[in-house]
Scaffold this motif. Structure first.
Motif, PDB file in Angstrom:
ATOM      1  N   PHE A 138       0.833  -1.211   0.000  1.00  0.00           N
ATOM      2  CA  PHE A 138       0.000   0.000   0.000  1.00  0.00           C
ATOM      3  C   PHE A 138       0.865   1.257   0.000  1.00  0.00           C
ATOM      4  CE2 PHE A 138      -4.231  -1.470   2.191  1.00  0.00           C
ATOM      5  CZ  PHE A 138      -4.441  -2.375   1.169  1.00  0.00           C
ATOM      6  N   TYR A 139       2.055   1.163   0.570  1.00  0.00           N
ATOM      7  CA  TYR A 139       2.871   2.337   0.881  1.00  0.00           C
ATOM      8  C   TYR A 139       4.047   2.529  -0.060  1.00  0.00           C
ATOM      9  CZ  TYR A 139      -0.007   1.589   4.943  1.00  0.00           C
ATOM     10  OH  TYR A 139      -1.096   1.380   5.757  1.00  0.00           O
ATOM     11  N   GLY A 140       4.046   1.769  -1.162  1.00  0.00           N
ATOM     12  CA  GLY A 140       5.099   1.892  -2.149  1.00  0.00           C
ATOM     13  C   GLY A 140       5.770   0.562  -2.420  1.00  0.00           C
ATOM     14  N   PRO A 141       6.393   0.408  -3.592  1.00  0.00           N
ATOM     15  CA  PRO A 141       7.023  -0.860  -3.957  1.00  0.00           C
ATOM     16  C   PRO A 141       8.049  -1.347  -2.933  1.00  0.00           C
ATOM     17  CG  PRO A 141       6.884   0.586  -5.865  1.00  0.00           C
ATOM     18  CD  PRO A 141       6.469   1.406  -4.684  1.00  0.00           C
ATOM     19  N   ALA A 142       8.729  -0.425  -2.264  1.00  0.00           N
ATOM     20  CA  ALA A 142       9.752  -0.826  -1.298  1.00  0.00           C
ATOM     21  C   ALA A 142       9.157  -1.470  -0.049  1.00  0.00           C
ATOM     22  CB  ALA A 142      10.605   0.377  -0.902  1.00  0.00           C
ATOM     23  N   GLY A 143       7.841  -1.401   0.105  1.00  0.00           N
ATOM     24  CA  GLY A 143       7.197  -2.014   1.265  1.00  0.00           C
ATOM     25  C   GLY A 143       6.609  -3.377   0.989  1.00  0.00           C
ATOM     26  N   ALA A 144       6.923  -3.971  -0.147  1.00  0.00           N
ATOM     27  CA  ALA A 144       6.225  -5.171  -0.611  1.00  0.00           C
ATOM     28  C   ALA A 144       6.504  -6.428   0.201  1.00  0.00           C
ATOM     29  CB  ALA A 144       6.564  -5.432  -2.080  1.00  0.00           C
ATOM     30  N   ARG A 145       7.460  -6.402   1.119  1.00  0.00           N
ATOM     31  CA  ARG A 145       7.761  -7.586   1.929  1.00  0.00           C
ATOM     32  C   ARG A 145       7.496  -7.331   3.417  1.00  0.00           C
ATOM     33  NH1 ARG A 145      10.226 -11.494  -1.012  1.00  0.00           N
ATOM     34  NH2 ARG A 145      11.241 -12.504   0.759  1.00  0.00           N
ATOM     35  N   HIS A 146       6.702  -6.313   3.694  1.00  0.00           N
ATOM     36  CA  HIS A 146       6.334  -6.002   5.079  1.00  0.00           C
ATOM     37  C   HIS A 146       4.814  -5.868   5.204  1.00  0.00           C
ATOM     38  CE1 HIS A 146      10.582  -4.837   5.380  1.00  0.00           C
ATOM     39  NE2 HIS A 146      10.448  -4.842   6.697  1.00  0.00           N
ATOM     40  N   VAL A 147       4.327  -5.949   6.423  1.00  0.00           N
ATOM     41  CA  VAL A 147       2.956  -5.579   6.745  1.00  0.00           C
ATOM     42  C   VAL A 147       2.988  -4.607   7.910  1.00  0.00           C
ATOM     43  CG1 VAL A 147       2.018  -7.783   5.945  1.00  0.00           C
ATOM     44  CG2 VAL A 147       2.550  -7.476   8.376  1.00  0.00           C
ATOM     45  N   ARG A 148       1.928  -3.817   8.021  1.00  0.00           N
ATOM     46  CA  ARG A 148       1.813  -2.848   9.110  1.00  0.00           C
ATOM     47  C   ARG A 148       0.755  -3.315  10.101  1.00  0.00           C
ATOM     48  NH1 ARG A 148      -0.962   3.027   8.559  1.00  0.00           N
ATOM     49  NH2 ARG A 148      -2.745   1.691   9.025  1.00  0.00           N
ATOM     50  N   LEU A 149       1.150  -3.418  11.363  1.00  0.00           N
ATOM     51  CA  LEU A 149       0.222  -3.752  12.439  1.00  0.00           C
ATOM     52  C   LEU A 149       0.007  -2.516  13.307  1.00  0.00           C
ATOM     53  CD1 LEU A 149       1.565  -7.243  13.613  1.00  0.00           C
ATOM     54  CD2 LEU A 149      -0.478  -6.795  12.253  1.00  0.00           C
ATOM     55  N   ALA A 150      -1.245  -2.105  13.459  1.00  0.00           N
ATOM     56  CA  ALA A 150      -1.553  -0.908  14.233  1.00  0.00           C
ATOM     57  C   ALA A 150      -1.731  -1.241  15.710  1.00  0.00           C
ATOM     58  CB  ALA A 150      -2.826  -0.252  13.692  1.00  0.00           C
ATOM     59  N   LEU A 151      -1.382  -0.267  16.550  1.00  0.00           N
ATOM     60  CA  LEU A 151      -1.567  -0.398  17.995  1.00  0.00           C
ATOM     61  C   LEU A 151      -2.919   0.135  18.437  1.00  0.00           C
ATOM     62  CD1 LEU A 151       1.959   0.886  19.123  1.00  0.00           C
ATOM     63  CD2 LEU A 151       1.274  -1.468  18.587  1.00  0.00           C
ATOM     64  N   THR A 152      -3.714   0.600  17.483  1.00  0.00           N
ATOM     65  CA  THR A 152      -4.987   1.240  17.800  1.00  0.00           C
ATOM     66  C   THR A 152      -6.118   0.226  17.864  1.00  0.00           C
ATOM     67  OG1 THR A 152      -5.192   1.727  15.463  1.00  0.00           O
ATOM     68  CG2 THR A 152      -4.365   3.485  16.864  1.00  0.00           C
ATOM     69  N   ALA A 153      -5.995  -0.695  18.786  1.00  0.00           N
ATOM     70  CA  ALA A 153      -7.073  -1.639  19.084  1.00  0.00           C
ATOM     71  C   ALA A 153      -7.215  -1.682  20.594  1.00  0.00           C
ATOM     72  CB  ALA A 153      -6.762  -3.023  18.524  1.00  0.00           C
ATOM     73  N   SER A 154      -8.349  -2.152  21.065  1.00  0.00           N
ATOM     74  CA  SER A 154      -8.577  -2.201  22.510  1.00  0.00           C
ATOM     75  C   SER A 154      -7.613  -3.168  23.179  1.00  0.00           C
ATOM     76  CB  SER A 154     -10.020  -2.637  22.793  1.00  0.00           C
ATOM     77  OG  SER A 154     -10.192  -3.987  22.391  1.00  0.00           O
ATOM     78  N   ASP A 155      -7.443  -3.029  24.472  1.00  0.00           N
ATOM     79  CA  ASP A 155      -6.594  -3.958  25.219  1.00  0.00           C
ATOM     80  C   ASP A 155      -7.061  -5.399  25.013  1.00  0.00           C
ATOM     81  OD1 ASP A 155      -5.141  -1.822  26.174  1.00  0.00           O
ATOM     82  OD2 ASP A 155      -6.143  -1.771  28.132  1.00  0.00           O
ATOM     83  N   GLU A 156      -8.365  -5.602  24.970  1.00  0.00           N
ATOM     84  CA  GLU A 156      -8.908  -6.954  24.799  1.00  0.00           C
ATOM     85  C   GLU A 156      -8.546  -7.525  23.432  1.00  0.00           C
ATOM     86  OE1 GLU A 156     -11.462  -9.941  23.234  1.00  0.00           O
ATOM     87  OE2 GLU A 156     -11.690  -7.822  22.653  1.00  0.00           O
ATOM     88  N   ARG A 157      -8.621  -6.705  22.381  1.00  0.00           N
ATOM     89  CA  ARG A 157      -8.297  -7.193  21.040  1.00  0.00           C
ATOM     90  C   ARG A 157      -6.779  -7.398  20.874  1.00  0.00           C
ATOM     91  NH1 ARG A 157     -11.467 -10.167  18.407  1.00  0.00           N
ATOM     92  NH2 ARG A 157     -11.553 -10.803  20.597  1.00  0.00           N
ATOM     93  N   ILE A 158      -5.995  -6.532  21.473  1.00  0.00           N
ATOM     94  CA  ILE A 158      -4.540  -6.739  21.444  1.00  0.00           C
ATOM     95  C   ILE A 158      -4.195  -8.046  22.158  1.00  0.00           C
ATOM     96  CG2 ILE A 158      -2.321  -5.903  22.306  1.00  0.00           C
ATOM     97  CD1 ILE A 158      -3.219  -4.307  19.931  1.00  0.00           C
ATOM     98  N   ALA A 159      -4.836  -8.290  23.284  1.00  0.00           N
ATOM     99  CA  ALA A 159      -4.594  -9.534  24.020  1.00  0.00           C
ATOM    100  C   ALA A 159      -4.985 -10.749  23.181  1.00  0.00           C
ATOM    101  CB  ALA A 159      -5.361  -9.526  25.338  1.00  0.00           C
ATOM    102  N   ALA A 160      -6.081 -10.626  22.424  1.00  0.00           N
ATOM    103  CA  ALA A 160      -6.497 -11.728  21.552  1.00  0.00           C
ATOM    104  C   ALA A 160      -5.463 -11.988  20.462  1.00  0.00           C
ATOM    105  CB  ALA A 160      -7.849 -11.414  20.928  1.00  0.00           C
ATOM    106  N   ALA A 161      -4.914 -10.921  19.891  1.00  0.00           N
ATOM    107  CA  ALA A 161      -3.881 -11.069  18.867  1.00  0.00           C
ATOM    108  C   ALA A 161      -2.639 -11.730  19.455  1.00  0.00           C
ATOM    109  CB  ALA A 161      -3.532  -9.708  18.271  1.00  0.00           C
ATOM    110  N   VAL A 162      -2.257 -11.314  20.636  1.00  0.00           N
ATOM    111  CA  VAL A 162      -1.094 -11.896  21.312  1.00  0.00           C
ATOM    112  C   VAL A 162      -1.288 -13.392  21.529  1.00  0.00           C
ATOM    113  CG1 VAL A 162       0.200 -11.921  23.477  1.00  0.00           C
ATOM    114  CG2 VAL A 162      -0.335  -9.736  22.373  1.00  0.00           C
ATOM    115  N   GLU A 163      -2.470 -13.762  21.997  1.00  0.00           N
ATOM    116  CA  GLU A 163      -2.766 -15.172  22.254  1.00  0.00           C
ATOM    117  C   GLU A 163      -2.665 -16.001  20.972  1.00  0.00           C
ATOM    118  OE1 GLU A 163      -6.357 -17.978  24.100  1.00  0.00           O
ATOM    119  OE2 GLU A 163      -6.609 -15.792  23.919  1.00  0.00           O
TER     120      GLU A 163
END
Length: 361
Positions: free
Chosen positions: A332-357
């Motif tokens: 999304f952010y340019g050809p040089a970003g094609a081997r990365h993904v972006r994970l946002a910190l803007t989720a609730s504590d409960e959803r972050i905990a679910a992702a961690v699990e």
């Protein structure tokens, strides 16, 4: 116009939705925590606003903005209340980014320099103005037909912070060639491993802000994305040019929102509290990402983790969707970003905990 990038995530969202624990959407960095009372109370108190707002910004807002820039970033504006304004409010930061080349009168001929990996709206703004785009993280050897430079520090999506030397090189290059340099600093309050420096700081800009602009936003630092409150500050000649066109177009920040912005910019406590929430989420999520065998690059500031498994970003997106997690593909952010993904910190504590699990299972 390029395709709207988020539409291409429909398949990943559908797959993630099948997870029995529900979707953890870390793709779009939209705040989820309550807007602080200091903003809500100021907004309500200014709700009786029968007249049109001013494009220039209220006296209270411009003073509060100047105070925040001085207090938090060490930036001294020329004269926020002068006839040549050095700061004006904007309807959030995205509309300003998308319209700035047009507002500056840079239409139809020339090239806009943008970061190699960066916010897609820089390119959109160039397209709207009929301009070409050149991606680079270092000043070009020759200016060619460059008419504008965008910097982004801390960077979206990768959280990279430009050093003082890098910022100074761009400032010197822009001034030598008469090209305005604009720094998107919307994540400047969210430094983790380093303290970001504003392009307007005297250590970078020198004695004045000639040829320089900075963009700031309350969306993330004050969890107020729904208020659409941003700032443009710097060279009074450039700020005035933008302001003059904005008032003709009716690009006005509502009076109650201006009051809320003034209150927010005068209060550091709510920003510090929100920063600590993001810090805690970042520590948990970063540890889980590494435990899952992925690598985090840059990410020393801002609201995102720049993650790679050394594979095509869409392969990583599919892997995460199988865990019920949605991320933003680096492409999304340019050809040089094609081997990365972006994970946002803007989720609730409960959803972050679910992702961690899920990442550590």
């Amino acid at each position: 116009m390029p395709d709207f990038p988020w539409d291409s995530l429909a398949g990943a969202r559908a797959r993630a939705a099948q997870h029995p624990g529900g979707v953890v959407d870390l793709s779009i960095g939209t705040p989820v925590d309550p807007t602080p009372g200091v903003l809500r109370h100021a907004l309500a108190a200014a709700a009786d606003a029968p007249g049109y707002p001013t494009a220039l910004g209220t006296r209270e807002l411009r003073q509060a903005a100047a105070g925040w820039l001085q207090r938090r970033l060490g930036v001294q504006l020329a004269d926020p209340l002068g006839a040549e304004p050095s700061v004006v409010p904007t309807v959030g930061s995205k509309e300003l980014v998308a319209l700035l080349p047009t507002l500056l009168g840079l239409r139809g001929r020339g090239t806009v320099v943008v970061p190699e990996v960066g916010y897609p709206t820089y390119e959109v703004g160039a397209v709207v103005a009929g301009l070409a785009v050149h991606r680079t993280d270092t000043p070009p050897e020759r200016p060619g037909d460059t008419v504008l430079v965008w910097l982004n520090s801390p960077g979206n999506p990768h959280g990279r912070v430009l050093t003082d030397a890098q910022l100074s090189d761009w400032v010197a290059w822009g001034r030598a060639h008469g090209v305005p340099v604009v720094a998107d600093e919307c994540y400047v309050e969210l430094g983790w491993d380093v303290v970001p420096t504003s392009v307007l700081h005297p250590r970078i800009a020198g004695a004045d802000h000639t040829g320089l602009l900075a963009v700031h936003s309350l969306s993330k630092q004050s969890t107020a994305a729904g208020y659409r409150g941003g700032l443009l500050s710097g060279d009074p000649a450039l700020v005035r040019r933008v302001w003059e066109v904005r008032r003709h177009l009716g690009l006005l920040v509502p009076t109650p929102v201006q009051a809320a912005m003034a209150a927010a910019l005068a209060d550091d406590a709510h920003v510090a509290a929100q920063r600590e929430r993001y810090r805690a989420r970042r520590e948990l999520l970063a540890a889980a990402v590494r435990a899952a065998g992925a690598r985090i690059d840059h990410s020393e500031a801002g609201l995102y983790l720049w993650v790679t498994r050394d594979e095509d970003c869409w392969t990583t997106i599919d892997w995460l969707a199988g865990l019920g997690v949605v991320a933003a593909p680096g492409a999304f952010y340019g050809p040089a970003g094609a081997r990365h993904v972006r994970l946002a910190l803007t989720a609730s504590d409960e959803r972050i905990a679910a992702a961690v699990e899920r990442l550590t299972a």
